[in-house]
Scaffold this motif. Structure first.
Motif, PDB file in Angstrom:
ATOM      1  N   ASN A  78       3.463   9.772   4.195  1.00  0.00           N
ATOM      2  CA  ASN A  78       2.592   9.560   3.040  1.00  0.00           C
ATOM      3  C   ASN A  78       2.391  10.851   2.259  1.00  0.00           C
ATOM      4  OD1 ASN A  78      -0.328   9.581   1.823  1.00  0.00           O
ATOM      5  ND2 ASN A  78       0.198   7.429   2.024  1.00  0.00           N
ATOM      6  N   PHE A 126       5.819  12.072   0.673  1.00  0.00           N
ATOM      7  CA  PHE A 126       6.245  11.180  -0.412  1.00  0.00           C
ATOM      8  C   PHE A 126       5.427  11.458  -1.677  1.00  0.00           C
ATOM      9  CE2 PHE A 126       6.614   7.410  -2.954  1.00  0.00           C
ATOM     10  CZ  PHE A 126       7.831   6.833  -2.636  1.00  0.00           C
ATOM     11  N   LYS A 127       4.100  11.468  -1.544  1.00  0.00           N
ATOM     12  CA  LYS A 127       3.236  11.670  -2.709  1.00  0.00           C
ATOM     13  C   LYS A 127       3.431  13.059  -3.310  1.00  0.00           C
ATOM     14  CE  LYS A 127      -0.520   8.485  -1.533  1.00  0.00           C
ATOM     15  NZ  LYS A 127      -1.944   8.383  -1.105  1.00  0.00           N
ATOM     16  N   LEU A 147      14.572   4.052  -6.185  1.00  0.00           N
ATOM     17  CA  LEU A 147      13.382   3.984  -5.328  1.00  0.00           C
ATOM     18  C   LEU A 147      12.725   2.616  -5.421  1.00  0.00           C
ATOM     19  CD1 LEU A 147      11.268   7.277  -5.700  1.00  0.00           C
ATOM     20  CD2 LEU A 147      12.424   6.461  -3.649  1.00  0.00           C
ATOM     21  N   ASN A 148      12.608   2.132  -6.640  1.00  0.00           N
ATOM     22  CA  ASN A 148      11.990   0.822  -6.856  1.00  0.00           C
ATOM     23  C   ASN A 148      12.854  -0.304  -6.319  1.00  0.00           C
ATOM     24  OD1 ASN A 148       9.730   1.943  -8.140  1.00  0.00           O
ATOM     25  ND2 ASN A 148      10.751   1.963 -10.120  1.00  0.00           N
ATOM     26  N   ASN A 194      12.196  -0.605  -2.780  1.00  0.00           N
ATOM     27  CA  ASN A 194      10.774  -0.792  -2.466  1.00  0.00           C
ATOM     28  C   ASN A 194      10.187   0.343  -1.632  1.00  0.00           C
ATOM     29  OD1 ASN A 194      10.536  -3.398  -3.757  1.00  0.00           O
ATOM     30  ND2 ASN A 194      11.671  -4.253  -2.032  1.00  0.00           N
ATOM     31  N   PHE A 195      10.619   1.570  -1.904  1.00  0.00           N
ATOM     32  CA  PHE A 195      10.061   2.714  -1.197  1.00  0.00           C
ATOM     33  C   PHE A 195       8.651   2.994  -1.707  1.00  0.00           C
ATOM     34  CE2 PHE A 195      13.828   5.403   0.536  1.00  0.00           C
ATOM     35  CZ  PHE A 195      14.331   4.284   1.178  1.00  0.00           C
ATOM     36  N   SER A 196       7.764   3.374  -0.797  1.00  0.00           N
ATOM     37  CA  SER A 196       6.402   3.733  -1.186  1.00  0.00           C
ATOM     38  C   SER A 196       5.845   4.739  -0.198  1.00  0.00           C
ATOM     39  CB  SER A 196       5.498   2.497  -1.220  1.00  0.00           C
ATOM     40  OG  SER A 196       5.140   2.107   0.098  1.00  0.00           O
ATOM     41  N   SER A 197       4.735   5.351  -0.579  1.00  0.00           N
ATOM     42  CA  SER A 197       4.094   6.326   0.298  1.00  0.00           C
ATOM     43  C   SER A 197       3.397   5.663   1.471  1.00  0.00           C
ATOM     44  CB  SER A 197       3.082   7.147  -0.502  1.00  0.00           C
ATOM     45  OG  SER A 197       2.057   6.299  -1.011  1.00  0.00           O
ATOM     46  N   GLU A 198       3.089   4.390   1.336  1.00  0.00           N
ATOM     47  CA  GLU A 198       2.279   3.707   2.336  1.00  0.00           C
ATOM     48  C   GLU A 198       3.067   3.230   3.548  1.00  0.00           C
ATOM     49  OE1 GLU A 198      -0.984   3.786   1.855  1.00  0.00           O
ATOM     50  OE2 GLU A 198      -0.462   4.857   0.003  1.00  0.00           O
ATOM     51  N   LYS A 199       4.375   3.230   3.446  1.00  0.00           N
ATOM     52  CA  LYS A 199       5.171   2.635   4.518  1.00  0.00           C
ATOM     53  C   LYS A 199       6.437   3.448   4.781  1.00  0.00           C
ATOM     54  CE  LYS A 199       7.773  -1.557   5.635  1.00  0.00           C
ATOM     55  NZ  LYS A 199       8.296  -2.837   5.111  1.00  0.00           N
TER      56      LYS A 199
END
Length: 243
Positions: free
Chosen positions: A25, A28-29, A47-48, A51-56
């Motif tokens: 997290n 990533f951020k 990235l989109n 579905n990459f994100s900081s939460e997972k």
């Protein structure tokens, strides 16, 4: 997953700890903020798409299912940096080798060896880009044809270094980053567009004769105008190593 000398050879998602999720997290951020406005648009789209994100922390099974449908690529878990023959052999088969362990909180700002933040955050998204992966696969195939020749292999490693790892792309007279070594590094992403570094037009002859160091921030980067330019350079690359 604890950062120990014994590295996992398979992603077992339930083994990730609370610290692992926190490290992902934070990294990533922080790095996405550092890259704002200076990373290639193609990377943000990728990235989109994944579905990459900081939460997972990315799930490798989910990544592979998505990539197979888009470009036919997959990622393959390895414990550490792959030797050249293994690495390029996998590339030639549309497979990218990646670690699945994360650095510890105490190593969050610096790590000598690449962990999955470098491998997955920085490298994997663009595996959904068809032009980029076409070049990537061909580099793997060319490398396998000269794998027993250290001089020719070194020339190919320089091509890889100054494109896939430390490449720039120029759009509307502005430089943007697509190389994974810059994308995953705060120091590189600050240095690359500063006046401290040189930006040179990508040229096969120049790159193949440009030695590099892996233990310092780079002082020279090469830029392309599109990923199509990488594909069109393949014949020149083959010519230069006498294939």
């Amino acid at each position: 997953m604890k950062n120990t000398s014994i590295r996992p050879t398979k992603q077992i998602y339930r083994n990730y700890t609370e610290e692992d999720f926190k490290v992902w997290n934070i990294l990533f951020k922080k790095q996405l903020k550092n890259l704002k406005g200076i990373v290639a648009d193609e990377f943000i789209v990728a990235l989109n798409d994944l579905n990459f994100s900081s939460e997972k922390i990315p799930n490798f099974n989910e990544i592979n299912n998505t990539l197979k449908n888009i470009t036919g690529w997959t990622i393959k878990t390895v414990p550490n940096i792959s030797p050249p023959d293994e690495f390029f052999s996998n590339l030639s088969q549309k497979k990218f080798t990646t670690t699945c362990w994360l650095r510890s909180m105490s190593q969050i700002d610096y790590l000598e060896e690449p962990d999955m933040f470098h491998d997955v955050f920085a490298h994997v998204p663009l595996l959904s880009n068809k032009e980029y992966t076409s070049f990537f696969k061909e580099i793997g195939q060319i490398a396998m044809s000269v794998i027993e020749d250290p001089i020719k292999l070194k020339k190919l490693q320089r091509i890889y270094w100054f494109t896939i790892e430390f490449g720039l792309i120029r759009k509307y007279k502005k430089f943007k980053i697509y190389g994974a070594g810059i994308i995953s590094s705060k120091e590189e992403s600050k240095n690359v567009l500063s006046n401290k570094s040189k930006k040179k037009k990508f040229n096969v002859n120049s790159v193949m004769n440009h030695s590099f160091r892996i233990d310092v921030v780079q002082d020279t980067y090469y830029y392309i105008d599109s990923f199509k330019e990488l594909i069109s350079s393949l014949d020149k690359i083959r010519e230069n190593i006498h294939l």
